[in-house]
Scaffold this motif. Sequence first.
Motif, mmCIF file in Angstrom:
data_model
loop_
_atom_site.group_PDB
_atom_site.id
_atom_site.type_symbol
_atom_site.label_atom_id
_atom_site.label_comp_id
_atom_site.label_asym_id
_atom_site.label_seq_id
_atom_site.Cartn_x
_atom_site.Cartn_y
_atom_site.Cartn_z
ATOM 1 N N GLY A 127 0.631 -85.020 31.550
ATOM 2 C CA GLY A 127 1.422 -83.748 31.629
ATOM 3 C C GLY A 127 1.566 -84.166 30.210
ATOM 4 O O GLY A 127 1.917 -82.936 29.505
ATOM 5 N N TRP A 128 -0.410 -83.839 29.209
ATOM 6 C CA TRP A 128 0.225 -83.413 27.959
ATOM 7 C C TRP A 128 -0.145 -82.204 27.535
ATOM 8 O O TRP A 128 -0.018 -81.374 28.020
ATOM 9 C CB TRP A 128 -2.060 -84.028 27.600
ATOM 10 C CG TRP A 128 -2.045 -85.507 27.298
ATOM 11 C CD1 TRP A 128 -1.589 -86.687 27.865
ATOM 12 C CD2 TRP A 128 -2.831 -85.564 27.002
ATOM 13 N NE1 TRP A 128 -2.258 -87.668 27.874
ATOM 14 C CE2 TRP A 128 -3.512 -87.120 27.343
ATOM 15 C CE3 TRP A 128 -4.128 -85.314 26.628
ATOM 16 C CZ2 TRP A 128 -4.663 -87.956 26.909
ATOM 17 C CZ3 TRP A 128 -5.152 -86.379 26.462
ATOM 18 C CH2 TRP A 128 -5.580 -87.945 26.424
ATOM 19 N N PHE A 129 0.914 -82.554 26.640
ATOM 20 C CA PHE A 129 1.512 -81.242 26.168
ATOM 21 C C PHE A 129 0.105 -79.864 26.124
ATOM 22 O O PHE A 129 0.570 -78.676 26.431
ATOM 23 C CB PHE A 129 1.930 -81.722 24.730
ATOM 24 C CG PHE A 129 2.871 -80.507 24.399
ATOM 25 C CD1 PHE A 129 3.899 -80.763 24.705
ATOM 26 C CD2 PHE A 129 2.238 -79.910 23.205
ATOM 27 C CE1 PHE A 129 5.256 -79.617 24.164
ATOM 28 C CE2 PHE A 129 3.753 -79.688 22.394
ATOM 29 C CZ PHE A 129 4.644 -79.069 23.308
ATOM 30 N N ASN A 130 -1.240 -79.687 25.497
ATOM 31 C CA ASN A 130 -1.682 -78.982 25.376
ATOM 32 C C ASN A 130 -2.759 -78.919 26.478
ATOM 33 O O ASN A 130 -3.616 -77.895 26.078
ATOM 34 C CB ASN A 130 -2.460 -79.099 23.937
ATOM 35 C CG ASN A 130 -1.084 -78.613 22.764
ATOM 36 O OD1 ASN A 130 -0.402 -77.974 23.023
ATOM 37 N ND2 ASN A 130 -1.009 -79.752 21.628
ATOM 38 N N SER A 132 -2.084 -79.824 29.905
ATOM 39 C CA SER A 132 -2.071 -79.593 30.765
ATOM 40 C C SER A 132 -2.137 -78.377 31.545
ATOM 41 O O SER A 132 -1.937 -77.801 32.865
ATOM 42 C CB SER A 132 -0.534 -79.961 30.995
ATOM 43 O OG SER A 132 0.157 -80.290 30.950
#
Lengths: 592, 321
Positions: A127-130, A132
């Motif tokens: 779920g990487w911030f930039n 996902s």
Amino acid sequence: MTRKLWVGLLAAGAIGAMAAGMVGNVQAGSDDTVTLTVGLTQDIDSPNVTVGYTVAAYEFWNLQYATLTDKAAADFAIIPGLAESWEGSDDGLTYTYTLREGLKWSDGEPLTADDVVFTVNTSRDQGWFNHSSVTANLTATAIDERTVEITSAVPDPKLPTMDVYILPEHIWAGPAADDITTYDALEGVGSGPFTLQEWKPGQEWIVEANPNYWQGEPAIDQIVFRLYTEGGAMVAALENGELDAANDIPAELFEGLASDDIVTVAGAQGGFTELAMNGMAGGLGDGHPALQDLDVRHAVAMAIDRDALFERVALGIGLPLTVLGVSPLQEWLPEIPEDQQLNYDPAAANALLDAGGYLDTDGDGVREMPDGGQSLTFRYAERSEGTQGPAVRELITGWLTEVGIATEVSVFDDSQLGTAIGAGEYDLFVWGWTPFVDPDPMLSYFTCAQLTTDIESLGYNDANWCSEEYDALYEQQNQELDRDKRIEIVHEMITLFHNESTYVVLYHDADTQAYRTDRFEGWLQQPADTGPVIFTNSSPTYFNLTPIDGGGGDDGGMSTGVLIAIIAAVLVVVVGGGLLVMRSRAGREERE
Amino acid sequence: MRAGFVIRKVLGAFSTLAFVVVFNFFLFRVVNPNPVDSMFRGRNLTREQLDEITRKFNLDGSKWDQFVGYVQQLARGDLGLSFKGNRPVSTVIGEALWPTVLLVGTSTVLSMIGITIGYRAGWRRGSRFDTASTSFSMITYSMPEFWVGMVFLGFFSAKLGWFPVGGLEDPGSNASGFAKYLDQLHHMVLPATVLAIAYIGEYMIVARSSMIETLREDYLQLARAKGMRDEEVRRRHAVPNARLPVVSLSAINFGFIFSGAIAVEAIFSWPGIGQATYLAIRGPDLPMLQGLFLLISATVIVANLIADLLYGKLDPRVLGR
């Protein structure tokens, strides 16, 4: 006397050292590195792409990381990036990308399909911030070194666009196995035109040309992004040649800045400022009952002179548009038919309120609800951040008085305002948004699913408005793979939203930028004609810039000789004068 | 110096510090109950991602749980992670400390010339020197730092181009050793001068009035009667007695060396504690603000403690109180 002498000598020493500093500075900077210097008012928060979120950080990643598909400078059209070609399956769910031959990271390691697979799949899983929002439903598989297959679990109109930063697996696999958000990401390995050389937090960050960039080595050797806390100081630095370009120039300094050497750009990216009315459509709160009446919302819209706001508050910088900004690309924005525009017309607004039975029964100048009870006094939430809040409030509350609507103003900082809006404890507020290139995120904010029903988890729907018709259209555009048809649906949605008037869009903002023309050429607006030149969506300017031969080596300062003479004169006057004064006074004191 | 006096003062300092820790924590949480949602407005994040961020910054759970967590963290010497960029607060503060000490320290030392001027002005009260220096001090003291800063910047940097517009070093500078030192000095001239101008009046006024107070004392009369020279009377008898208020002022000002100068640092883009505070407020970056406030309070408390102890040394009468 000896003590005074010491003081004098010390003072002379200090001044001398400063003077030497000046001279040293004037003589520095005579090597042949081609450096572009850009001023900005915001620092990178983190160079780690799974952590940072400031606009400055995006500018840095745009330089350091190439993407599979790129965006054209003129119109964001999808163009080849790291992938030279791609092919879609019949169902539109799977795309096969072919990477360019001989791709390398800036440290010389080969860039292969495995790096793409690592980035897509790990960002989805963790779920990487930039990443996902793009990769949430995607699965990547490496077919061979240069071929990667990407499959979406659901129909996704954003494909085949793959504008996520591809990270080098050989650097990031370690941190990803651990806690990726604690990685400092200062190694400066990337596939974009420039990679990180040094970051001095609070001061500047420097990127250097990547010799392995797939389009070739940039014409500029390094770019220094220089942080200014105060916009006026940054403008001074641009004017005296310390900077080649600057972002986020204070509006009041913007207009007079253009000159023979300086070009100013008001770059629109779809961002806008709106007056929101609490629609009380199922979210939390206690919004004024009158605002649930569409006629009252229309009357409020018509009471506001948006042209005057654009000229007087936005100082004419930006675009005088009154529709929801969903993308920097104007093609997504519909023309509202003439008879639905809700233009400034206080007489019509008054007539509408009269017809609805909102009359001033007690003669205090403020209308009451049709049952004669509650008066039309709206709570107006003003944002303390930003500079335009007070001016906008003053004008809007004044215009509302003219149609018999009173206001009670409270001022909030952003986080308080976010909470107050989530709790629905407002009637009116003024705030703004900036959209992504794809209209989907902005459109999603006004679906029923985004209403705040639990104060512990705020939704994005800050107008507290929702409609089944809008939601149905939203689902439709979200799966429509034909671009023209999708644009049509989006136009319909924006028109619907406009006519519901829970948002009265006041104007579209613009990024205020300026650049010097004496040292570099090749500045690109993205999108063409209306967009900014730097801090754009994919920032193609930097690679496109070339130094002008023999251009502006001189920074306009004075010559070293003159400086030394001035300093010497000052020294003589200060030290000599000081000693003289002390001597004569000592003499006088003895005589007393 | 009596041990009881020292212990009393040290304990007092510690309890003030403890109060600051508690106050700091609740102050920022009252102002800003849940900053995560507003910080990430418009970021297209899922609720789960926002909740995860909330957890990471220790913003979930009750206020009491958060407070216990904060105190435990502090006890380990850990100031937490900055909201911006996930970097430890102590690292960010550490980076900003040296530029601030350099700038504010230099200007504090420079401005201490105001003490000498003040003593002289007070000693010869009503003289031309007194009138001139007092008017000068009143003017500089009442001019706002940010205004002087803007004027200096506009004139010496933007117009004349003698000094750089801001920052600690030249853009992209990789100078080292002596060249680096010179570069920093060159950048420091304007902000240090502005700050010194602002401080000088304060010192001058305090020194002058405490000197005037001692003028009435009988022992000065006695010293003159003994036939001492005027200069000697001033240096040996008047100045030592006029020193107390100046000592406490200096001590407090040295405490502020670590807190930076918010307005001047912001105008000159000086990467110190003042700028860090300014940026943290703009965030708002709660852990950074907490850390900065703690640092600032702690240094002022320690500086005050030192002043108290020095008082005891300079004026034995204080010990009895």
